[in-house]
Design a protein around this motif. Sequence first.
Motif, PDB file in Angstrom:
ATOM      1  N   LEU A  30       6.485  -3.757   0.880  1.00 26.47           N
ATOM      2  CA  LEU A  30       7.699  -4.547   0.623  1.00 26.47           C
ATOM      3  C   LEU A  30       8.872  -3.646   0.272  1.00 26.47           C
ATOM      4  N   LEU A  31       8.572  -2.505  -0.348  1.00 30.97           N
ATOM      5  CA  LEU A  31       9.631  -1.558  -0.721  1.00 30.97           C
ATOM      6  C   LEU A  31       9.912  -0.549   0.390  1.00 30.97           C
ATOM      7  N   ARG A  32       9.224  -0.714   1.517  1.00 31.63           N
ATOM      8  CA  ARG A  32       9.332   0.242   2.626  1.00 31.63           C
ATOM      9  C   ARG A  32       9.009   1.662   2.174  1.00 31.63           C
ATOM     10  N   ARG A  33       8.046   1.756   1.279  1.00 35.36           N
ATOM     11  CA  ARG A  33       7.574   3.080   0.830  1.00 35.36           C
ATOM     12  C   ARG A  33       6.264   3.349   1.530  1.00 35.36           C
ATOM     13  N   GLU A  34       5.973   4.609   1.709  1.00 37.63           N
ATOM     14  CA  GLU A  34       4.703   4.956   2.317  1.00 37.63           C
ATOM     15  C   GLU A  34       3.574   4.705   1.318  1.00 37.63           C
ATOM     16  N   HIS A  35       2.490   4.135   1.778  1.00 36.91           N
ATOM     17  CA  HIS A  35       1.323   3.977   0.894  1.00 36.91           C
ATOM     18  C   HIS A  35       0.096   4.244   1.745  1.00 36.91           C
ATOM     19  N   ILE A  36      -0.648   5.264   1.365  1.00 33.73           N
ATOM     20  CA  ILE A  36      -1.701   5.716   2.274  1.00 33.73           C
ATOM     21  C   ILE A  36      -2.982   4.893   2.167  1.00 33.73           C
ATOM     22  N   ASP A  37      -3.347   4.510   0.933  1.00 36.86           N
ATOM     23  CA  ASP A  37      -4.595   3.752   0.806  1.00 36.86           C
ATOM     24  C   ASP A  37      -4.317   2.274   1.087  1.00 36.86           C
ATOM     25  N   ILE A  38      -5.374   1.566   1.414  1.00 31.01           N
ATOM     26  CA  ILE A  38      -5.244   0.116   1.531  1.00 31.01           C
ATOM     27  C   ILE A  38      -6.133  -0.514   0.461  1.00 31.01           C
ATOM     28  N   ASP A  39      -5.500  -1.182  -0.508  1.00 26.37           N
ATOM     29  CA  ASP A  39      -6.261  -1.866  -1.553  1.00 26.37           C
ATOM     30  C   ASP A  39      -6.517  -3.295  -1.089  1.00 26.37           C
ATOM     31  N   LEU A  40      -7.770  -3.701  -1.156  1.00 23.00           N
ATOM     32  CA  LEU A  40      -8.118  -5.060  -0.755  1.00 23.00           C
ATOM     33  C   LEU A  40      -8.884  -5.736  -1.883  1.00 23.00           C
TER      34      LEU A  40
END
Length: 457
Positions: free
Chosen positions: A36-46
């Motif tokens: 939503l912040l258009r930041r990179e996030h490498i992991d995917i939390d589910l």
Amino acid sequence: MIDLLTTHEKLRILIGAFERHGKQLYIVGGSVRDVLLRREHIDIDLATDARPELVKALVAEVQPEAIYTVGERFGTIGAIVDGYVLEITTFRSERYKPYSRKPTVTFGTSLEGDLSRRDFTINAIAQNPITGELFDPFDGLGDITARVIRAVGMPDERFGEDPLRMLRAIRFASQLGFDIEAETAKAIGRNHRKLRLVSQERITDEVNKILASPSPGRGIRLLCDLKLMEFIIPEFLELRGTQSDEYHHKDVFEHTLIVLDRVPADLRLRWAALLHDIAKPATKVIADGEVHFYGHDVVGAEMARVILMRMRLPRETTDIVRKLVSMHQRVNLYESSWTDGAVRRLLRDADDEIGLLLSLSRADITSRRPRKVEYALSQLLELEDRIKSLVEQEEVKAIKSPLDGNDLMAIFHRPPGPWIRDVKDLLLSKVLDGELAPDDKETAQRFAQEFLNRARL
Ligand code: ATP
Ligand code: MG
């Protein structure tokens, strides 16, 4: 995030498998926030209502590149699928105290229950990976738009359950450039003493993240304002209100935060910036109406060592920071009248850290009174030029005394002892000053003889 989940074969199959088993699966936490912040996030939390055993089985079916079960007890199965790092955590219901001796995890069945035990509203948004629909019961989206960190629920309660969250709030504020919402901030101020319950390792981890963030100054200011600093680096609080010398128009605290924000985001430099003037309060003297901080670099280096050992930073980082603090004044005080020998000595002493040292100095001197900055910068540029040409001309680091310890013992028929070091220092110094050629053993012997006679060694 949604796109990649549906375009990657194995990820798509995995999501389908949860559906087939009638299980819910949502993207949650930092993954949603950062997209939503258009930041990179490498992991995917589910997050899912499936129990860890089932999660493990479903993940194994798609033949992941790796599967991690270390967090299984707490409900988390990790895996690498299609090159993505997944963390799938079973919904939790009851709130638990991670710092208590027996953290009990109670698995839950509702997404809302799971989101309600997360720390901040911006971290408590879930997204359906197939439809893209958002579940946002605490208006995290509103807080992302307003750029604030707000605790989910009652802040005093939430910080009481897990005091690490107080540090996380400040860490997110400096990573994202957000403000901490007023009630949440007040609750940190009220609960700051509970930080004592958090392990040093986790505190250090968060402080490192604050220092490595785009706005470290904001984070450090918040740590001080909200009193957590009392339990992290109490020495730092002394900088507030310590008026600096004539170069600095602000107090040492404000000056330090500016330097901190100005150095590149290298953890060693950020720590050195934070601690470069740490000994100013302790070394301040007023003589003839002028303020002096004699030896603040040397005393500061020792204080930095003690602080970083207490923080349990790696030995290597501690050594480098200590060196940068101890040498920062030397670069700041550079004058054109320095001989090449003086520049060579600086180079040898700084060794591999010369680049870091020049960066620190640049940030330090540009935080002075505006009219002083131009001159200070031109001096620094001159020093950098001289260093460059000296390094190009010669391998300064490789310069050695023409006679080594064995030569000296043989020539002077003396046993080993501290005298060797004194003589070698003298010869090295002559070479650095250009008074002695590195291969001129004869002149070196003469200098050594004169020195030994003079010193009656
Ligand atoms: P990043 O990984 O970028 O540091 P993150 O938000 O993903 O940020 P993690 O520590 O990876 O942070 O945690 C993942 C999610 O778990 C968080 O977004 C939050 O919803 C929840 N969470 C983590 N730590 C806590 C905590 N101490 N208390 C409550 N919820 C937490
Ligand atoms: Mg994360």
